[in-house]
Design a protein around this motif. Structure first.
Motif, PDB file in Angstrom:
ATOM      1  N   ASP A  75      37.863 -71.288  60.011  1.00 42.45           N
ATOM      2  CA  ASP A  75      37.451 -71.025  61.031  1.00 42.45           C
ATOM      3  C   ASP A  75      38.079 -69.623  61.671  1.00 42.45           C
TER       4      ASP A  75
ATOM      5  N   GLU B   7      29.159 -68.301  57.746  1.00 46.01           N
ATOM      6  CA  GLU B   7      28.590 -68.221  58.950  1.00 46.01           C
ATOM      7  C   GLU B   7      27.096 -68.441  58.596  1.00 46.01           C
ATOM      8  N   SER B   8      26.279 -69.096  59.449  1.00 47.20           N
ATOM      9  CA  SER B   8      25.076 -69.183  59.560  1.00 47.20           C
ATOM     10  C   SER B   8      24.204 -67.773  60.087  1.00 47.20           C
TER      11      SER B   8
ATOM     12  N   ASP C  27      24.753 -67.013  63.748  1.00 46.00           N
ATOM     13  CA  ASP C  27      25.940 -67.018  64.409  1.00 46.00           C
ATOM     14  C   ASP C  27      26.011 -65.338  64.911  1.00 46.00           C
ATOM     15  N   THR C  28      26.789 -65.343  66.026  1.00 49.72           N
ATOM     16  CA  THR C  28      26.845 -63.659  66.526  1.00 49.72           C
ATOM     17  C   THR C  28      28.016 -63.157  66.066  1.00 49.72           C
TER      18      THR C  28
ATOM     19  N   THR D 132      33.170 -62.345  56.627  1.00 49.14           N
ATOM     20  CA  THR D 132      32.071 -63.270  56.619  1.00 49.14           C
ATOM     21  C   THR D 132      31.378 -63.408  55.431  1.00 49.14           C
TER      22      THR D 132
END
Length: 467
Positions: free
Chosen positions: A38, A166-167, A170-171, A189
């Protein structure tokens, strides 16, 4: 608890060689180019709350074994999708792990946890029902100290680089915060587009609409949809430092459709009228589209097929994805990848890393494919097979056809932060043991084996992932 010769050969000659090889790599920095930790841990740098929240609640390796023996996920504090009641007392959750510690005998999870308990928290007694509270208190006391904050542990673990996943929706606010904080730890990322390229992903239509809003493109059209994906890939590079994409498709199917045919499938996906067979073709088309984009923007492409995800519908309905109910399936690559490889397989500037949960494909399909196509590399033993036995089987079946240099070293692919050093240590020891056998059998000189050991532990991952 940790024997210095663990995972080395029992044969004295090979063990001595393995010791010498390990001395060359045991201290090397960790490159972790693919995983699921995370990023908020490193952005906020707040103390981990307690041992249960660190070792049990987020780790599907731990709680899937307990669940298999009748321990409920609610009693382990795993959050429910509906916000329903689950155990909130971390000591009770920890005791569940301790009282069932025997379930993990012989598993890699046991090795990883023992390594973390001893090397990170100084625990020198075996976990059990009797020792549960003492060990909980010892770890809990450590977690209150500044040297056990996430960034401090990152540095202590000698991590040179850590990639999260991350997708596209995601910001990347946490990655931006890490970068702006001035901290020197390198956390990047990876671009995981599954929610917007899989028509069977829950909320697909809404996800595509959000993709359009984030990118400023009209994702109601095929051209606008592709433009939006290019936009987000660039955003991931600029804001999150991404060097790779990741694709968790159920199969390795690829397609190379005309624009008109691809657009027709896309329109059906948006309307919710696409069939299962058509959805499979669309996912395959999107792998080819992603590969073409990688030729333009340089992102390394990872394909992780072969998992029947969310096999247990009851668990999925109550707890959601990634709750230990994913099961490996047989996976075919030679024919499935041909449309993609016909288009980009000969590109020397493209890197596609193939993973599998089907070990029967190592020698029959993956090693020969990677041993021929310049664009292909074979990823390390993955998920259910990143065990000592799985890593040995991988080296034995891959090396004879693909060699070492059509592989990409090791990645830990973990959500469990404190397991990262353990997982890399296991991989380094297993590789040194494998190389020691080659030296003892006079198939490799020891100086060559030492060079390969360094490459497998460090150099190949940096090269493959453009780090």
């Amino acid at each position: 608890m940790l024997h210095p010769d663990r995972l080395f050969p029992s044969d004295p000659t090979q063990r001595d060689i393995a010791r010498r090889l390990y001395a060359e790599v045991g201290h090397l920095p960790i490159i972790s180019p693919h995983g699921h930790t995370d990023p908020s841990w490193f952005a906020k740098n707040e103390a981990f709350p307690n041992p249960a929240s660190l070792f049990v609640v987020p780790d599907h390796y731990a709680f899937r074994m307990l669940y298999s023996q009748g321990v409920t996920l609610e009693s382990l504090g795993v959050p429910r999708k509906d916000g329903g009641a689950v155990e909130s007392d971390p000591r009770k959750i920890w005791r569940q792990l301790a009282q069932n510690w025997h379930l993990f005998r012989g598993t890699p999870t046991r090795m990883w946890l023992d390594h973390a308990f001893e090397t990170v928290f100084g625990v020198t007694e075996r976990l059990s029902g009797a020792s549960a509270d003492r060990i909980f208190d010892q770890i809990d006391a450590c977690l209150q100290k500044p040297e056990f904050l996430p960034r401090a542990l990152f540095e202590r673990f000698n991590i040179e680089l850590l990639a999260t996943t991350e997708s596209p929706l995601d910001t990347l606010e946490h990655h931006r915060a890490i970068r702006e904080s001035g901290w020197k730890g390198r956390v990047i990322t990876a671009f995981r587009p599954d929610p917007v390229v899989d028509p069977e992903f829950e909320g697909f239509q809404a996800n595509v609409e959000t993709l359009g809003a984030l990118s400023g493109e009209n994702t109601g059209t095929w051209a606008g949809y592709l433009a939006a994906l290019r936009n987000r890939r660039q955003y991931f590079k600029e804001v999150g430092g991404a060097t790779s994409t990741d694709h968790g498709h159920a199969t390795a199917t690829t397609a190379d459709l005309s624009d008109a045919d691809a657009e027709r499938l896309f329109e059906k996906a948006l309307r919710g009228t696409i069939t299962a067979a058509e959805a499979e073709i669309f996912r395959g088309q999107m792998l080819t589209e992603m590969a073409k984009m990688s030729l333009d923007d340089g992102l390394v492409m990872q394909i992780h097929p072969g998992s029947f995800r969310n096999h247990n519908p009851g668990v999925f309905e109550r707890f959601g994805r990634d709750k230990g109910a994913d099961i490996p399936t047989g996976t075919e690559y030679v024919r499935a990848l041909k449309p993609l490889l016909d288009r980009v397989g000969n590109e020397r500037d493209l890197t596609i890393i193939l993973f599998t949960l089907d070990e029967t494909s190592y020698a029959r399909e993956l090693a020969p494919l990677a041993g021929h196509y310049p664009a292909l590399r074979v990823g390390p033993a993955w998920w259910f097979h990143d065990s000592p036995e799985g890593m040995r089987r991988y080296r034995e079946m891959i090396t004879e056809t693909a060699g070492f240099y059509n592989t990409v070293g090791f990645n830990d692919d973990t959500r469990a932060f404190c397991s990262i050093p353990a997982r890399h240590d296991v991989a380094r020891r297993v590789d040194c043991a494998f190389l020691a056998r080659l030296v003892a059998e006079h198939r490799l000189e020891e100086d060559e084996a030492a060079e390969v050991a360094v490459d497998l532990a460090y150099t190949l991952a940096k090269k493959a992932y453009k780090l």
